[in-house]
Design a protein around this motif. Structure first.
Motif, PDB file in Angstrom:
ATOM      1  N   ARG A 166       0.950  -0.906  -0.089  1.00  0.00           N
ATOM      2  CA  ARG A 166       0.237  -0.163   0.162  1.00  0.00           C
ATOM      3  C   ARG A 166       0.466   1.160  -0.187  1.00  0.00           C
ATOM      4  O   ARG A 166       0.476   2.005  -0.511  1.00  0.00           O
ATOM      5  N   TYR A 167       2.112   1.369   1.011  1.00  0.00           N
ATOM      6  CA  TYR A 167       2.900   2.555   1.190  1.00  0.00           C
ATOM      7  C   TYR A 167       3.247   2.327  -0.601  1.00  0.00           C
ATOM      8  O   TYR A 167       3.724   4.203  -0.661  1.00  0.00           O
ATOM      9  N   LEU A 168       3.724   1.796  -1.048  1.00  0.00           N
ATOM     10  CA  LEU A 168       4.702   1.529  -2.528  1.00  0.00           C
ATOM     11  C   LEU A 168       3.697   2.169  -3.490  1.00  0.00           C
ATOM     12  O   LEU A 168       3.777   3.051  -4.232  1.00  0.00           O
ATOM     13  N   ARG A 169       2.498   1.656  -2.928  1.00  0.00           N
ATOM     14  CA  ARG A 169       1.482   2.122  -4.482  1.00  0.00           C
ATOM     15  C   ARG A 169       1.136   3.990  -4.137  1.00  0.00           C
ATOM     16  O   ARG A 169       0.961   4.741  -5.257  1.00  0.00           O
ATOM     17  N   GLU A 170       0.868   4.339  -3.013  1.00  0.00           N
ATOM     18  CA  GLU A 170       0.233   6.173  -2.950  1.00  0.00           C
ATOM     19  C   GLU A 170       1.706   6.157  -2.755  1.00  0.00           C
ATOM     20  O   GLU A 170       1.119   7.310  -3.033  1.00  0.00           O
ATOM     21  N   ASP A 171       2.581   6.563  -2.848  1.00  0.00           N
ATOM     22  CA  ASP A 171       3.527   6.783  -2.515  1.00  0.00           C
ATOM     23  C   ASP A 171       5.454   6.010  -3.269  1.00  0.00           C
ATOM     24  O   ASP A 171       6.610   5.794  -2.347  1.00  0.00           O
ATOM     25  N   PHE A 172       5.228   5.842  -3.956  1.00  0.00           N
ATOM     26  CA  PHE A 172       6.922   4.971  -4.357  1.00  0.00           C
ATOM     27  C   PHE A 172       7.912   5.854  -4.164  1.00  0.00           C
ATOM     28  O   PHE A 172       9.611   4.947  -3.651  1.00  0.00           O
ATOM     29  N   ASP A 173       7.971   6.823  -4.731  1.00  0.00           N
ATOM     30  CA  ASP A 173       8.872   7.875  -4.503  1.00  0.00           C
ATOM     31  C   ASP A 173       9.648   7.508  -2.456  1.00  0.00           C
ATOM     32  O   ASP A 173      10.990   8.565  -3.257  1.00  0.00           O
ATOM     33  N   ARG A 174       8.687   7.856  -2.381  1.00  0.00           N
ATOM     34  CA  ARG A 174       8.925   8.123  -0.806  1.00  0.00           C
ATOM     35  C   ARG A 174       9.086   6.807   0.041  1.00  0.00           C
ATOM     36  O   ARG A 174      10.151   6.824   0.882  1.00  0.00           O
ATOM     37  N   PHE A 175       9.007   5.545  -0.736  1.00  0.00           N
ATOM     38  CA  PHE A 175       9.038   4.569  -0.021  1.00  0.00           C
ATOM     39  C   PHE A 175      10.226   3.116  -1.093  1.00  0.00           C
ATOM     40  O   PHE A 175      10.754   3.129  -0.060  1.00  0.00           O
ATOM     41  N   TYR A 176      10.436   3.348  -1.594  1.00  0.00           N
ATOM     42  CA  TYR A 176      10.497   2.474  -2.669  1.00  0.00           C
ATOM     43  C   TYR A 176      12.301   3.404  -2.616  1.00  0.00           C
ATOM     44  O   TYR A 176      13.289   1.637  -2.448  1.00  0.00           O
ATOM     45  N   PRO A 177      12.916   3.470  -2.196  1.00  0.00           N
ATOM     46  CA  PRO A 177      14.494   4.109  -1.828  1.00  0.00           C
ATOM     47  C   PRO A 177      15.051   3.323  -0.308  1.00  0.00           C
ATOM     48  O   PRO A 177      16.006   3.093  -0.667  1.00  0.00           O
ATOM     49  N   VAL A 178      13.869   3.605   0.059  1.00  0.00           N
ATOM     50  CA  VAL A 178      14.419   2.600   1.397  1.00  0.00           C
ATOM     51  C   VAL A 178      14.881   1.384   1.365  1.00  0.00           C
ATOM     52  O   VAL A 178      15.396   0.908   2.288  1.00  0.00           O
ATOM     53  N   LEU A 179      13.277   0.258   0.671  1.00  0.00           N
ATOM     54  CA  LEU A 179      14.044  -0.492   0.049  1.00  0.00           C
ATOM     55  C   LEU A 179      15.408  -0.685  -0.557  1.00  0.00           C
ATOM     56  O   LEU A 179      15.975  -2.219  -0.281  1.00  0.00           O
ATOM     57  N   ARG A 180      15.438   0.516  -1.741  1.00  0.00           N
ATOM     58  CA  ARG A 180      16.343  -0.090  -2.415  1.00  0.00           C
ATOM     59  C   ARG A 180      17.796  -0.401  -1.421  1.00  0.00           C
ATOM     60  O   ARG A 180      18.408  -1.182  -1.627  1.00  0.00           O
ATOM     61  N   ASP A 181      17.425   1.046  -0.471  1.00  0.00           N
ATOM     62  CA  ASP A 181      19.036   1.465   0.495  1.00  0.00           C
ATOM     63  C   ASP A 181      19.163   0.123   1.436  1.00  0.00           C
ATOM     64  O   ASP A 181      20.257  -0.425   1.475  1.00  0.00           O
ATOM     65  N   PHE A 182      18.316  -0.504   1.206  1.00  0.00           N
ATOM     66  CA  PHE A 182      18.226  -2.090   2.388  1.00  0.00           C
ATOM     67  C   PHE A 182      19.078  -3.063   1.875  1.00  0.00           C
ATOM     68  O   PHE A 182      19.818  -3.713   2.132  1.00  0.00           O
ATOM     69  N   LEU A 183      18.071  -3.227   0.536  1.00  0.00           N
ATOM     70  CA  LEU A 183      18.986  -4.081  -0.371  1.00  0.00           C
ATOM     71  C   LEU A 183      19.923  -3.915  -0.246  1.00  0.00           C
ATOM     72  O   LEU A 183      20.792  -5.004  -1.109  1.00  0.00           O
ATOM     73  N   ARG A 184      21.282  -2.763  -0.933  1.00  0.00           N
ATOM     74  CA  ARG A 184      22.317  -2.356  -1.165  1.00  0.00           C
ATOM     75  C   ARG A 184      23.218  -2.628   0.372  1.00  0.00           C
ATOM     76  O   ARG A 184      23.886  -2.857  -0.225  1.00  0.00           O
ATOM     77  N   ALA A 185      22.316  -2.647   1.233  1.00  0.00           N
ATOM     78  CA  ALA A 185      23.339  -1.846   2.744  1.00  0.00           C
ATOM     79  C   ALA A 185      23.884  -3.656   2.697  1.00  0.00           C
ATOM     80  O   ALA A 185      24.647  -3.712   3.572  1.00  0.00           O
ATOM     81  N   HIS A 186      23.178  -4.212   2.635  1.00  0.00           N
ATOM     82  CA  HIS A 186      23.264  -5.850   2.742  1.00  0.00           C
ATOM     83  C   HIS A 186      23.165  -7.125   1.879  1.00  0.00           C
ATOM     84  O   HIS A 186      23.249  -8.325   2.416  1.00  0.00           O
ATOM     85  N   ASP A 187      23.805  -6.336   0.816  1.00  0.00           N
ATOM     86  CA  ASP A 187      24.727  -7.036  -0.534  1.00  0.00           C
ATOM     87  C   ASP A 187      23.614  -8.023  -0.490  1.00  0.00           C
ATOM     88  O   ASP A 187      24.201  -9.170  -0.614  1.00  0.00           O
ATOM     89  N   LEU A 188      22.796  -7.798  -0.934  1.00  0.00           N
ATOM     90  CA  LEU A 188      22.257  -8.796  -0.897  1.00  0.00           C
ATOM     91  C   LEU A 188      21.666  -9.645  -2.827  1.00  0.00           C
ATOM     92  O   LEU A 188      21.765  -8.632  -3.527  1.00  0.00           O
ATOM     93  N   ASP A 189      21.473 -10.725  -2.489  1.00  0.00           N
ATOM     94  CA  ASP A 189      20.779 -11.392  -4.382  1.00  0.00           C
ATOM     95  C   ASP A 189      19.827 -11.004  -4.844  1.00  0.00           C
ATOM     96  O   ASP A 189      20.373 -11.075  -6.150  1.00  0.00           O
ATOM     97  N   GLY A 190      18.604 -10.867  -4.388  1.00  0.00           N
ATOM     98  CA  GLY A 190      18.157 -10.666  -4.620  1.00  0.00           C
ATOM     99  C   GLY A 190      16.801 -10.614  -3.379  1.00  0.00           C
ATOM    100  O   GLY A 190      16.985 -10.092  -2.664  1.00  0.00           O
ATOM    101  N   VAL A 191      15.561 -10.102  -4.078  1.00  0.00           N
ATOM    102  CA  VAL A 191      14.490 -10.021  -4.125  1.00  0.00           C
ATOM    103  C   VAL A 191      13.120 -10.381  -3.793  1.00  0.00           C
ATOM    104  O   VAL A 191      12.972 -10.627  -6.041  1.00  0.00           O
ATOM    105  N   ASP A 192      12.313 -11.581  -3.317  1.00  0.00           N
ATOM    106  CA  ASP A 192      11.259 -12.150  -3.779  1.00  0.00           C
ATOM    107  C   ASP A 192       9.748 -10.942  -3.055  1.00  0.00           C
ATOM    108  O   ASP A 192       9.546 -10.200  -1.947  1.00  0.00           O
ATOM    109  N   LEU A 193       8.710 -10.945  -4.258  1.00  0.00           N
ATOM    110  CA  LEU A 193       7.657  -9.857  -3.880  1.00  0.00           C
ATOM    111  C   LEU A 193       6.992 -10.902  -2.973  1.00  0.00           C
ATOM    112  O   LEU A 193       5.899 -11.548  -4.483  1.00  0.00           O
TER     113      LEU A 193
END
Length: 319
Positions: free
Chosen positions: A132-159
């Motif tokens: 819901r948060y991604l749907r309503e305000d993608f520009d605010r919430f997506y960077p939080v996810l992106r930065d988390f994936l980078r910070a922990h050097d993850l190989d992927g994401v499962d939606l």
């Protein structure tokens, strides 16, 4: 060599392959969807979902659930659930991702990555809000996810979409992940099996066959839930319905519960072996199996929880 450098080399190789492939004709039918370079047709994946990171034993003692015993059995570990919260914070279950209690987990998962296991974050699940948060305000919430994936050097994401999220929303998220992380990053989804068969619309509310037609070349595979009333693995019936809906076996990982207490749809080992063995025999490119979840898996033949996954690896072969 660091994992980042290894992945950079893989990404460059995938990019060259993609440039070469671009010269060929584009497929138009669902069956002709080109699979990403990170997913090979012969992969029989064995995936452990790892959500319970600390468990409380019958003695009342809280203990860490070590994922490393899975080494040698699994191809992938999906860790989570990752939640985006109303204040634009991110948590792993109920803890901030950098909480001290999670330090040992991140270290152990990095060790597994160094030994060839793909570690992805699974996003969402039964707790509402993230999509819901991604749907309503993608520009605010997506960077939080992106930065988390980078910070922990993850190989992927499962939606793992279990709330309203449109086809357009989903493609937007997949395309953003591809733009930021490149072709070697693993992007998967976790719909229920009847959604994949075209008989329900629980996982977001859209057609997964249409998602495959429009964005299948940016999605590695589908971790499909055959439990909780959305299908099971007592027979191949629902898997066959998914294939009849246009998906190829290499795109469909069959997921089941590892303990009858987790949800309806638990399948005893003998029945499971017969069903999955049939799928492997019929489909050399069978996508594999995932188990929900690791911490309370019923061990095979009296073994520990990791033995459930070791047995699955034996059944699907290709290890």
């Amino acid at each position: 060599m660091s994992r980042s450098l290894v992945r950079l080399g893989a990404a460059l190789t995938a990019g060259l392959l993609a440039l070469t492939a671009a010269a060929g004709p584009a497929g138009t039918a669902l069956e002709e969807t080109q699979e990403p370079a990170s997913a090979t047709a012969a992969d029989h994946r064995v995936i452990a979902f790892y959500q319970t990171i600390y468990e409380t034993g019958s003695d009342g003692v809280r203990r860490y659930v070590d994922p490393k015993p899975l080494l040698g059995s699994v191809t992938d570990v999906n860790v989570g659930a990752i939640h985006l919260n109303a204040d634009a914070s991110l948590t792993v279950n109920d803890l901030p991702a950098d909480h001290a209690e999670l330090g040992v987990m991140w270290d152990d998962l990095a060790t597994m990555q160094d030994q060839g296991v793909t570690v992805s974050a699974f996003l969402g699940g039964a707790a509402p809000g993230t999509y819901r948060y991604l749907r309503e305000d993608f520009d605010r919430f997506y960077p939080v996810l992106r930065d988390f994936l980078r910070a922990h050097d993850l190989d992927g994401v499962d939606l793992d979409i279990e709330e309203t999220f449109s086809l357009a929303d989903t493609i937007h998220l997949v395309d953003a992940l591809r733009a930021d992380f490149g072709p070697d990053f693993v992007v998967t989804l976790t719909p229920v099996a009847t959604d994949m068969a075209g008989r329900s619309s629980f996982s977001g509310g859209f057609s997964y066959a249409e998602l495959e037609r429009q964005a299948g070349d940016r999605i590695d595979w589908y971790n499909t839930q055959f439990y909780c009333g959305w299908g099971d693995l007592r027979t191949t019936t629902v898997y066959d319905q998914i294939l009849a809906n246009g998906f190829t076996p290499g795109r469909v990982v069959a997921g089941t519960v590892t303990n009858p207490g987790n949800c309806s749809g638990y399948v005893d080992p003998a029945t499971f072996d017969a069903t999955v063995g049939t799928l492997v025999d019929r489909h050399p490119d069978f996508g594999g199996v995932f188990g929900w979840e690791y911490f309370n898996s019923v061990g095979y033949d009296g073994g520990g929880r990791e033995s459930w996954f070791a047995h699955v690896a034996d059944v699907v072969g290709g290890r």
